[in-house]
Design an enzyme around this catalytic site. Sequence first.
Site, PDB file in Angstrom:
ATOM      1  N   GLU A 220      13.780 -15.656  -0.741  1.00 49.73           N
ATOM      2  CA  GLU A 220      13.758 -16.695  -0.072  1.00 49.73           C
ATOM      3  C   GLU A 220      12.943 -17.842  -0.225  1.00 49.73           C
ATOM      4  OE1 GLU A 220      14.952 -15.492   3.902  1.00 49.73           O
ATOM      5  OE2 GLU A 220      16.155 -13.954   3.095  1.00 49.73           O
TER       6      GLU A 220
ATOM      7  N   ASP B 212       1.015  -1.509   0.146  1.00 47.72           N
ATOM      8  CA  ASP B 212      -0.010   0.168   0.370  1.00 47.72           C
ATOM      9  C   ASP B 212       1.168   1.293   0.031  1.00 47.72           C
ATOM     10  OD1 ASP B 212      -2.681   0.976   0.724  1.00 47.72           O
ATOM     11  OD2 ASP B 212      -1.967   2.163   2.013  1.00 47.72           O
TER      12      ASP B 212
END
Length: 534
Positions: free
Chosen positions: A251, A209
């Site tokens: 990751e 956001d």
Amino acid sequence: MAAPNSHRTADWWRDAVIYQVYPRSFADGDGDGTGDLAGVRARLPYLAELGVDAVWFTPWYVSPLVDGGYDVADYRTIDPAFGTLGEAEKLIAEARELGIRTIVDIVPNHVSDQHAWFRAALAAGPGSAERKRFHFRPGRGENGELPPNNWPSQFSGSTWTRVPDGEWYLHLFTPEQPDLNWAHPEVRQEHEDVLRFWFERGVAGVRIDSAALLAKDPALADFEEGVDPHPYIDQDELHDIYRSWRAVADEYGGVFVGEVWLPDAERFARYLRPDELHTAFNFNFLSCPWDADRLRRTIDDTLAEHAPVGAPATWVLCNHDVTRTVTRYGREDTGFDFAEKAFGTPTDLTLGTRRARAAALLTLALPGSVYLYQGEELGLPEADVPLDRIQDPMHHRSGGVDPGRDGCRVPLPWSADAPYCGFGSETEPWLPQPAGWPSYAADRQSTDPASMLALYREALRLRRTTGGFGDGPFDWLPAPDGVLSFRRPGGLTCVVNLSPGPVALPEHGTLLLGSGPLDGDGRLPRDTAVWLRD
């Protein structure tokens, strides 16, 4: 039910159709009038049948709901109105079994004033370590009675609030949403930990956001119109933040989509470099009016600004902040601008619906990914929410001038003949549904081959099973004035008629899908789109 999109690769996000869920208004599982995770879980088969690749949830965290959940008090806890963390984990897993990935919303610019960090900052006082996580400053004027600077708010009103000890704190949105200090290492570490928390629970991606607002000018210099750099939008320090985030996402194989409102194409593209965000929302397309020349220029600009960094474009017609498509397209001014929103704007819903159907085929044929806001597949119009029921702070902070955003957030109609259209039980929803809502109900549209829902289901089926859609080459074809015609791989052509009258179709082998019927001469009527195959 078989997983509809199980063939997607690791790069699924490059051409995904992502469905936005505003949890309070999607479906109410416990009958208290507020949508929740139980409601979403019960409706997962509907989303699978619709044929979406992923679901993006607007914030579902603990929140006082001053700004619809974008005032987060705890990023690791589900708001009890929606359910529990365990339910969220079940929802993520159950959706994945149906081939639907989950994207969560992170709000890094600010937290709620009920967040533990901010409560500690207020208690600790001026000069404390706790206050350094935010932007606390003494005021200007003889007695510090004036705000520290003149920064304009993203909503109406002031960006500074004074606390009893005399200091002021910064909030680009409401006073209940204090801005974090992203120059502070604890702020950066906390958000990387939050990312890991949700990736470890199986989410596939994160929507960011207000992604261009985090970093602030350290001097908090006054804002001057037209002077660069802007003191709190698109600061260069942001890119180091997002490179660190990208390392975390990599990751887990996670992806990002940023809410980035920037007029400068080159500056916008920097956020999409290979070591930063994967995608960003395309607000220029969303706000573009229903005009062939303007749409063509916006599409060209979008593809051009993404090309240098190899990122896919995103396409969206509406979201939880924007006037719904069928209403906007039925107005004299078919564009969107927050500053122009007003009560009582006339709209022709029949015209708007016809254009929205055509826009759906246009959007789904463009190269890249598509975001679909809940209820768009039902053709929902903007609802007129009674003044005494409006909850959006944009309305209240404007002194009642701005209608706010609640009109696009009204709970969905599921069953035409059930109380409150099957949204929950017999408890009135948190926002009232208009009298005509049953005519848009999903169960009624499911049996109508001419409905908006039927159009979306067939369009998504074709997009999923037919070569040529999604990420890849794109070429404009010659067309009359007011007509958009373009070619995708494998002989796929999309034609959209925005001219005043019907036009002849180009030579083709098969008409795959139309947003409306052809006229008696086989010509494409105005405000209608088709997909053709050689």
